[in-house]
Motif scaffolding. Sequence first.
Motif, PDB file in Angstrom:
ATOM      1  N   VAL A   1       5.165   5.772  10.824  1.00 44.99           N
ATOM      2  CA  VAL A   1       4.588   4.489  10.427  1.00 44.99           C
ATOM      3  C   VAL A   1       3.212   4.730   9.824  1.00 44.99           C
ATOM      4  O   VAL A   1       2.368   5.401  10.422  1.00 44.99           O
ATOM      5  CB  VAL A   1       4.477   3.522  11.623  1.00 44.99           C
ATOM      6  CG1 VAL A   1       3.908   2.178  11.167  1.00 44.99           C
ATOM      7  CG2 VAL A   1       5.844   3.326  12.272  1.00 44.99           C
ATOM      8  N   GLY A   2       2.999   4.171   8.633  1.00 45.20           N
ATOM      9  CA  GLY A   2       1.720   4.330   7.953  1.00 45.20           C
ATOM     10  C   GLY A   2       1.235   3.019   7.368  1.00 45.20           C
ATOM     11  O   GLY A   2       1.871   1.973   7.520  1.00 45.20           O
ATOM     12  N   PRO A   3       0.123   3.041   6.657  1.00 44.27           N
ATOM     13  CA  PRO A   3      -0.436   1.826   6.045  1.00 44.27           C
ATOM     14  C   PRO A   3       0.331   1.433   4.794  1.00 44.27           C
ATOM     15  O   PRO A   3       1.203   2.185   4.330  1.00 44.27           O
ATOM     16  CB  PRO A   3      -1.870   2.254   5.707  1.00 44.27           C
ATOM     17  CG  PRO A   3      -1.742   3.723   5.435  1.00 44.27           C
ATOM     18  CD  PRO A   3      -0.717   4.231   6.398  1.00 44.27           C
ATOM     19  N   PRO A   4       0.037   0.257   4.206  1.00 40.56           N
ATOM     20  CA  PRO A   4       0.666  -0.118   2.936  1.00 40.56           C
ATOM     21  C   PRO A   4       0.504   0.982   1.888  1.00 40.56           C
ATOM     22  O   PRO A   4      -0.563   1.583   1.767  1.00 40.56           O
ATOM     23  CB  PRO A   4      -0.107  -1.387   2.528  1.00 40.56           C
ATOM     24  CG  PRO A   4      -0.520  -1.985   3.847  1.00 40.56           C
ATOM     25  CD  PRO A   4      -0.840  -0.809   4.729  1.00 40.56           C
ATOM     26  N   GLY A   5       1.594   1.253   1.170  1.00 39.78           N
ATOM     27  CA  GLY A   5       1.593   2.330   0.198  1.00 39.78           C
ATOM     28  C   GLY A   5       2.226   3.610   0.703  1.00 39.78           C
ATOM     29  O   GLY A   5       2.388   4.571  -0.051  1.00 39.78           O
ATOM     30  N   THR A   6       2.620   3.618   1.977  1.00 47.92           N
ATOM     31  CA  THR A   6       3.256   4.812   2.547  1.00 47.92           C
ATOM     32  C   THR A   6       4.640   5.046   1.947  1.00 47.92           C
ATOM     33  O   THR A   6       4.996   6.173   1.591  1.00 47.92           O
ATOM     34  CB  THR A   6       3.366   4.674   4.075  1.00 47.92           C
ATOM     35  OG1 THR A   6       2.060   4.579   4.637  1.00 47.92           O
ATOM     36  CG2 THR A   6       4.087   5.866   4.687  1.00 47.92           C
ATOM     37  N   VAL A   7       5.437   3.984   1.841  1.00 45.28           N
ATOM     38  CA  VAL A   7       6.769   4.080   1.256  1.00 45.28           C
ATOM     39  C   VAL A   7       6.632   4.041  -0.267  1.00 45.28           C
ATOM     40  O   VAL A   7       6.065   3.099  -0.822  1.00 45.28           O
ATOM     41  CB  VAL A   7       7.672   2.925   1.735  1.00 45.28           C
ATOM     42  CG1 VAL A   7       9.043   2.988   1.044  1.00 45.28           C
ATOM     43  CG2 VAL A   7       7.841   2.979   3.251  1.00 45.28           C
ATOM     44  N   LEU A   8       7.132   5.047  -0.939  1.00 40.96           N
ATOM     45  CA  LEU A   8       6.996   5.135  -2.388  1.00 40.96           C
ATOM     46  C   LEU A   8       7.965   4.179  -3.071  1.00 40.96           C
ATOM     47  O   LEU A   8       9.123   4.047  -2.658  1.00 40.96           O
ATOM     48  CB  LEU A   8       7.234   6.564  -2.852  1.00 40.96           C
ATOM     49  CG  LEU A   8       6.311   7.619  -2.198  1.00 40.96           C
ATOM     50  CD1 LEU A   8       6.619   9.000  -2.744  1.00 40.96           C
ATOM     51  CD2 LEU A   8       4.844   7.271  -2.435  1.00 40.96           C
ATOM     52  N   MET A   9       7.490   3.503  -4.125  1.00 38.27           N
ATOM     53  CA  MET A   9       8.268   2.477  -4.798  1.00 38.27           C
ATOM     54  C   MET A   9       8.318   2.743  -6.299  1.00 38.27           C
ATOM     55  O   MET A   9       7.442   3.405  -6.856  1.00 38.27           O
ATOM     56  CB  MET A   9       7.639   1.089  -4.560  1.00 38.27           C
ATOM     57  CG  MET A   9       7.346   0.762  -3.100  1.00 38.27           C
ATOM     58  SD  MET A   9       8.837   0.462  -2.140  1.00 38.27           S
ATOM     59  CE  MET A   9       9.326  -1.128  -2.799  1.00 38.27           C
ATOM     60  N   THR A  10       9.334   2.184  -6.952  1.00 39.50           N
ATOM     61  CA  THR A  10       9.381   2.208  -8.412  1.00 39.50           C
ATOM     62  C   THR A  10       8.517   1.062  -8.942  1.00 39.50           C
ATOM     63  O   THR A  10       8.070   0.196  -8.181  1.00 39.50           O
ATOM     64  CB  THR A  10      10.820   2.010  -8.923  1.00 39.50           C
ATOM     65  OG1 THR A  10      11.251   0.671  -8.614  1.00 39.50           O
ATOM     66  CG2 THR A  10      11.770   3.006  -8.276  1.00 39.50           C
ATOM     67  N   THR A  11       8.301   1.038 -10.245  1.00 46.19           N
ATOM     68  CA  THR A  11       7.507  -0.037 -10.837  1.00 46.19           C
ATOM     69  C   THR A  11       8.196  -1.393 -10.727  1.00 46.19           C
ATOM     70  O   THR A  11       7.540  -2.430 -10.812  1.00 46.19           O
ATOM     71  CB  THR A  11       7.229   0.264 -12.327  1.00 46.19           C
ATOM     72  OG1 THR A  11       8.478   0.490 -12.999  1.00 46.19           O
ATOM     73  CG2 THR A  11       6.345   1.490 -12.472  1.00 46.19           C
ATOM     74  N   SER A  12       9.525  -1.389 -10.520  1.00 48.21           N
ATOM     75  CA  SER A  12      10.263  -2.647 -10.376  1.00 48.21           C
ATOM     76  C   SER A  12      10.418  -3.069  -8.923  1.00 48.21           C
ATOM     77  O   SER A  12      11.099  -4.045  -8.635  1.00 48.21           O
ATOM     78  CB  SER A  12      11.643  -2.526 -11.031  1.00 48.21           C
ATOM     79  OG  SER A  12      12.422  -1.525 -10.400  1.00 48.21           O
TER      80      SER A  12
END
Length: 322
Positions: free
Chosen positions: A284-295
């Motif tokens: 568990v990490g802060p916002p931005g830990t899970v990598l996302m695509t631009t969409s």
Amino acid sequence: VGPNFAFDLCAQSLTDEEVATLDLSRLRQVFCGSEPVSGNTMERFEERFAPVGFDAGSLIPCFGLAEATLFVSGKPEADDSIRTEWLDKDALEHGHARRAADTGSADTVGVVSCGVIAKGHEVLVVDPHTLAPLAQGEIGEIWVHGANVAAAYLGRPELSASTFKARPAGAPEDGRTYLRTGDLGFFLDGELFVTGRLKDLIVISGRNLHPQDIEHSVLRAHEDLRRIAAFAVRSEERDEEEVVLVAEFRGTAQEFAHREKDLLERVTAAVTEDHGVRPARVYVGPPGTVLMTTSGKVRRRDTRTAYLEGTLKAFPAAAGVS
């Protein structure tokens, strides 16, 4: 048009005051695609925006991808409601879509239809290993043929040949070719259902687990989690795969430190109960830990790589692995 994640974000992030400023009574078509569609998300979206004129009949679950100029199938415009089939969970994990006798029970899973195939297109569901077309109700890779399908990837001949020039087993060499989408799904009563990505599939003890199903269980387990990535890694103790979860916490490091024990217990219990698999690790990490695509789609493989390399974001003193 937006992915399932965008509809969740709209339903969760807008305040009552912000919703009250909207007038959605003239909205006629809203497409949801790009990733498997969640029936729970669609229900939350409908309930959230019904007071400002949103017509649930305008919501169109669909399937498409850039290589097919975005649209392959969608809910028929004449249908007023979204079609959800309740399927036997055990059969689904073994590649078969079988209607369940009891809807909504712990042994069933709801799958949203992505509608009928667009005019001028042909879609096959194919065994990704043998390349043999599959019968209705059997889960395989979705292949597409039609005028909307692109010719190739620019400057990538080998990838283009394997992606855009696929032929089913036994088909003549001069026969029509198909786009291999890399998506998994099945046909039922003439409609297409999408279950996930072939490369994201988690295989545990012969069972096929779709990461988005696990991720939905985690989100329901604790209100302070926002994004989840579920994937498999090789166990260090046993010769088998195990499930790892990476999640983002809505709050500060201090708040996470106070809630960590309860959060991890609830997440572990929810996944174990819903899917019969105990997560080996929960990060568990802060916002931005899970990598996302631009969409707005979860980049599971990239998140997995960052997890294994130890480069995920972390709270100053509270991030941890259970």
